[in-house]
Design a protein around this motif. Structure first.
Motif, PDB file in Angstrom:
ATOM      1  N   SER A   1      -2.402  -1.748 -11.878  1.00 28.16           N
ATOM      2  CA  SER A   1      -1.986  -0.238 -11.462  1.00 28.16           C
ATOM      3  C   SER A   1      -0.667   0.203 -12.058  1.00 28.16           C
ATOM      4  O   SER A   1      -0.669   1.211 -12.267  1.00 28.16           O
ATOM      5  CB  SER A   1      -1.691  -0.229  -9.714  1.00 28.16           C
ATOM      6  OG  SER A   1      -0.683  -0.791  -9.490  1.00 28.16           O
TER       7      SER A   1
ATOM      8  N   THR B   1       0.783  -1.198   0.039  1.00 27.02           N
ATOM      9  CA  THR B   1      -0.001  -0.159  -0.070  1.00 27.02           C
ATOM     10  C   THR B   1       0.990   1.283  -0.104  1.00 27.02           C
ATOM     11  O   THR B   1       0.665   2.120  -0.828  1.00 27.02           O
ATOM     12  CB  THR B   1      -0.954   0.045   1.253  1.00 27.02           C
ATOM     13  OG1 THR B   1      -1.621  -1.078   1.404  1.00 27.02           O
ATOM     14  CG2 THR B   1      -1.784   1.199   0.988  1.00 27.02           C
TER      15      THR B   1
ATOM     16  N   TYR C   1      -4.796   2.984 -12.181  1.00 25.94           N
ATOM     17  CA  TYR C   1      -4.151   2.708 -11.016  1.00 25.94           C
ATOM     18  C   TYR C   1      -5.304   2.435  -9.761  1.00 25.94           C
ATOM     19  O   TYR C   1      -4.864   1.487  -9.294  1.00 25.94           O
ATOM     20  CB  TYR C   1      -3.462   4.290 -10.691  1.00 25.94           C
ATOM     21  CG  TYR C   1      -3.333   4.714  -9.386  1.00 25.94           C
ATOM     22  CD1 TYR C   1      -2.804   3.737  -8.118  1.00 25.94           C
ATOM     23  CD2 TYR C   1      -4.066   5.774  -8.654  1.00 25.94           C
ATOM     24  CE1 TYR C   1      -2.654   4.120  -6.846  1.00 25.94           C
ATOM     25  CE2 TYR C   1      -4.307   6.022  -7.361  1.00 25.94           C
ATOM     26  CZ  TYR C   1      -3.557   5.378  -6.559  1.00 25.94           C
ATOM     27  OH  TYR C   1      -3.521   5.788  -5.418  1.00 25.94           O
TER      28      TYR C   1
ATOM     29  N   LEU D   1       0.698   2.220  -3.614  1.00 31.42           N
ATOM     30  CA  LEU D   1      -0.633   2.772  -3.847  1.00 31.42           C
ATOM     31  C   LEU D   1      -0.567   4.310  -3.095  1.00 31.42           C
ATOM     32  O   LEU D   1      -1.640   4.857  -3.296  1.00 31.42           O
ATOM     33  CB  LEU D   1      -1.599   1.810  -3.349  1.00 31.42           C
ATOM     34  CG  LEU D   1      -1.773   0.691  -3.908  1.00 31.42           C
ATOM     35  CD1 LEU D   1      -2.888  -0.301  -3.185  1.00 31.42           C
ATOM     36  CD2 LEU D   1      -2.108   0.623  -5.350  1.00 31.42           C
TER      37      LEU D   1
ATOM     38  N   GLY E   1      -5.497  -0.905  -7.585  1.00 32.17           N
ATOM     39  CA  GLY E   1      -5.392  -0.680  -6.211  1.00 32.17           C
ATOM     40  C   GLY E   1      -6.689  -1.462  -5.422  1.00 32.17           C
ATOM     41  O   GLY E   1      -6.634  -1.992  -4.266  1.00 32.17           O
TER      42      GLY E   1
END
Lengths: 660, 201
Positions: free
Chosen positions: A177, A89, A129, A93, A133
């Motif tokens: 992503s 993450t 993206y 992300l 995610g």
């Protein structure tokens, strides 16, 4: 295509579209179909921030679990998922796309462009993206998250050892992503190479777009090896190929090479935008031009180049042999040189400057100290014998959090405090800002500084709990308390954001006496950004317009040698016609196709997968045939003169008028 | 800049270099695509000779057959050059002829590949059989997907030329498709050398 001005048609050309061209200006549909770089920038900011909060919550659970020995708050299995998802993450992300968020909003404004070169591709980059995610995160709800660490070493990812669906979510989510990241990087390169304002040569470009250019090149060369590696694992898990299967002769170590050929440049993909932001913040608040501009640029390029020559320092303990270890140790040391050049240039910029310690500047200063500490531990782990001791211990955890958190994240805080007034027209509270600064920076060091000692005392990373009496209890408690302080700082920051977005002090166009083009237009910027394209003859154009007495002191490299650039604007008494690209459904719909196709790949539903590919193809064709579309905005002469670089008058002149 | 696709009469705005945005984007995409193939070819070379069971490359690769298909693919690049020249000269019938030729030659190459794949599977080489099978099919299959996309792209250009009038204004769109096509050919030369020829040295 030619340099300079060409006649502008008075209405947008007719297009044949599959769907009616959307024209919503507000509401949900306007956000789904937007192609405006500022709105997409805001979407990036909101999304990355949401992922950042999720990643922080996972970290919080980890720290609570480790606060005292022999706790069983979470099971070992769930703990594995937590640290894996936390890492993915934060890296993929949150922090990396946060750089893209800044780039989306501020690269066009800083180079004097009205949008990115391909607005719809930009929208697609964002939605892809987000699709990736969401696929990755849906694993939590659908039977278990990936649990093989953020770098997912083979053969831990093989079906035999990891039969659940978690790894599939990881592979497919990152692949999709990654598509978004790739197309956005390509878009940024074209934009920065081709859409700089008239007269803005490369060596007059602000540092943030410069560093984004280097970053984008890193992305386009580093993401393909990752994508192929992910694809090969997907093949292994879905079709029984033997890429990383030792029983068939496959070499799990190949995954490590492919991953780190991506993974090390990734570190610079994260940190170079941060360097760019710092290079904007420090000169502005030191009231001095950036010291050694060409060296800072070249150091950034050199870092990007060397980033591809150091990947095996992540693999010193895999038995590559003394020769390979030596070479990668030396290349890793070499990369410290350009990084040091940058640090010293920033310090020299502050030296003898009239420093204005706003919250943004405080964060930038904290960045210098914290990032240097991370760099020094980086040199330590680049020494193979030391690395053999520190490998997989909390020392490494402390090191990369100092680089990623202390480096990238602190500079992003600086960037948000610096640019929030431009984005919203309102100031973030400086009073709360000082508290946020104290809590975030203090909390950060309290979390991660003790982890150096934990690592040297032998605490391995990724253990769910530990026994008492190993000397780890105190440092772990300290670290967990720090996490609480850091969390408090982040919550205060969110409170400040939400409050000041609506009720903060009015910022005006130029609250910081800014240097670069974004400060020459209104806050928030109008939809078309620039009525007249600015004509740039210097490196800090807005400063020089406000302080013409500085022109004699400017760097000779930024001087104009090619005369006045050709003006691409309409004659003074005419209306300027500004092309506003049309909104579109297809970037969003194509990403919906990617999401469905990705889910189909996770569940090996090849029929649905084929349908998705067909749907995406349809979207691509419809996208191509609908054309750029849009309309031409008419900007009146008086509007043209009231904003932008040409409207800025010297401050001395303004003061003189006030007195008389 | 004008474009093939209706409504694509894009920005009449200022640009910093004489390059068109779309051509620049294609060059950057190709730079990135190089790394995709580098990773795949790298994987192939690392695993070359590591298969535990047969069929091995020397048992099964048919150099004369693949030489023919390679020749066809390379000749398609020649036709691509002619097609671009024709559109630049505003010679639409020739443009249609050569573009059809490129797509046709590309399809022949794909036909050879389909034959080769089914023959190999018949001989016992599958994705799951050994490392050679895993890496070979993944690498050449990815290339085949590239060729397929190229063929579809060229056929789309051909169809557009019947739907609306095309002129030398559209040469840029053809040139960009051509860049892609030449790249796919060049990659095949590398694959042909690394996978096929090196085995028989």
């Amino acid at each position: 295509m030619a340099l300079g001005r060409q006649p502008v048609p008075h209405s947008a050309p007719e297009t044949r579209a599959l769907l009616k061209r959307p024209t919503w200006e507000t509401g949900l549909w306007s956000w789904l179909t937007t192609v405006d770089h500022k709105r997409l920038g805001i979407l990036y900011f909101v999304t990355t921030f949401a992922f950042f909060i999720l990643g922080s919550l996972e970290a919080a659970v980890i720290r609570v679990q480790l606060a005292a020995p022999n706790q069983q708050l979470v099971t070992p299995d769930f703990y594995n998922q937590l640290f894996t998802v936390h890492g993915v993450t934060m890296v993929f992300l949150a922090i990396m796309p946060l750089g893209t968020a800044f780039a989306n909003y501020f690269v066009p404004l800083q180079i004097g462009a009205r949008d990115l070169a391909f607005p719809r591709l930009n929208a697609f980059g964002y939605w892809a993206y987000l699709a990736g995610g969401l696929i990755f995160y849906s694993s939590f709800l659908l039977g278990g998250a990936p649990d093989a660490g953020w770098f997912a070493y083979a053969p831990m990812t093989m079906t035999e050892y990891n039969p659940g669906q978690g790894i599939d979510f990881y592979m497919v989510g990152l692949l999709i992503s990654g598509i978004g990241t790739l197309v956005t990087a390509m878009n940024l390169i074209v934009t920065i190479v081709n859409m700089r304002a008239p007269g803005m040569s490369m060596m007059r470009m602000p540092l943030f777009p410069w560093m984004m250019l280097v970053t984008a090149f890193l992305v386009i060369f580093a993401f393909p090896p990752l994508t192929i590696a992910l694809f090969e694992v997907i093949m292994d898990r879905s079709f029984g190929t033997l890429f990383f299967n030792p029983e068939g002769g496959g070499l799990p170590i190949l995954w490590q090479h492919l991953f780190w050929i991506f993974g090390h440049p990734e570190v610079y993909i994260v940190i170079l935008p941060a360097f760019g932001i710092i290079s904007e913040v420090i000169p502005t608040f030191s009231r001095k031009p950036l010291f050694g501009y060409p060296m800072v640029v070249l150091a950034g390029i050199f870092i990007g180049f060397m980033g591809f020559a150091v990947w095996s320092h992540h693999m010193f303990t895999t038995g590559m042999g003394p020769m390979a270890n030596s070479i990668f140790a030396i290349t890793s040391f070499v990369i410290a040189i350009p990084t040091g050049v940058k640090i010293f240039n920033w310090m020299a910029t502050m030296w003898a400057g009239r420093i204005w310690f706003t919250t943004a500047m405080l964060f930038a200063t904290a960045f210098l100290v914290t990032f240097t500490m991370g760099g020094i531990t980086g040199i330590m782990v680049a020494v193979p014998p030391f690395d053999a001791q520190a490998q997989d211990s909390y020392f490494v955890v402390a090191h990369f959090h100092y680089v990623m958190g202390g480096g990238a994240l602190l500079s992003f805080f600086a960037g948000i405090y610096y640019w929030f007034p431009k984005m919203t027209g309102r100031m973030l509270s400086e009073r709360i800002g000082k508290w946020v600064f104290a809590l975030v920076v203090g909390g950060f060091h309290l979390v991660f500084f003790p982890q150096h000692f934990l690592g040297l005392l032998g605490m391995p990373r990724r253990i769910q709990t530990y026994d008492t009496g190993l000397g780890w209890d105190f440092y772990n408690l300290l670290s967990s308390i720090g996490a609480g302080v850091l969390g408090l700082g982040v919550m205060l920051f969110i409170f400040s954001l939400l409050r000041d977005m609506r009720s903060g002090k009015e910022a005006g166009d130029d609250p910081w006496d800014g240097r670069t083009l974004e400060w020459s237009i209104s806050s928030p910027p109008p939809h078309h950004d620039f009525g007249d394209l600015p004509i740039v003859t210097d490196r800090d154009p807005v400063w020089l317009a406000k302080h013409p007495e500085l022109i004699e002191k400017r760097d000779e490299l930024s001087e104009s040698s090619d005369g006045a650039p050709e003006a691409p604007n309409a004659a003074d008494d005419e209306d300027e016609l500004v092309h506003i690209p049309g909104q579109s459904w297809f970037p969003f719909l194509a990403s919906v196709g990617l999401f469905v196709g990705g889910m189909a790949a996770v569940y090996h539903n090849w029929f649905l997968g084929a349908l998705s590919v067909g749907f995406i193809t349809l979207c691509v064709y419809a996208w191509a045939f609908e054309g750029v579309g849009g309309h031409y905005l008419r900007v009146r002469p008086n509007e043209r003169r009231s904003t932008g670089l040409a409207s800025i008058r010297p401050l001395s002149e303004m003061a003189g008028k006030g007195q008389s | 800049m004008s474009s093939l696709i209706p409504g694509h009469t894009t920005h009449t705005e200022h640009r910093s270099t004489p390059l068109s945005d779309r051509k620049l984007l294609m060059w950057i995409f190709l730079a990135s695509d190089c790394m995709f193939f580098a990773a795949l070819i790298g994987t192939y070379l690392v695993y070359n000779g590591r298969s535990l069971v047969g069929p091995y490359p020397t048992d099964i690769l048919d150099i004369p057959l693949t030489t023919v298909s390679t020749f066809v693919l390379l000749m398609s690049s020649f036709l691509m050059v002619l097609a671009l020249h024709a559109i630049r000269m505003n010679d639409i019938p020739k443009f249609r002829l050569w573009t059809l030729g490129v797509a046709f030659f590309g399809s022949i190459f794909l036909g050879f590949q389909v034959y080769e794949f089914s023959h190999f599977i018949y001989e016992g080489l599958t994705l799951q059989q050994n490392l050679f099978g895993s890496t070979f099919f993944t690498l050449t299959g990815t290339h085949g997907v590239h060729v397929t996309i190229g063929v579809l792209w060229l056929l789309s250009l051909l169809i557009i030329s019947y739907v609306r009038p095309m002129t030398s204004q559209d040469a840029l769109s053809v040139e960009i498709a051509g860049l892609y096509w030449h790249f796919v050919d060049i990659v095949w030369i590398v694959i042909f050398t690394a996978v096929y020829l090196v085995e028989f040295i």
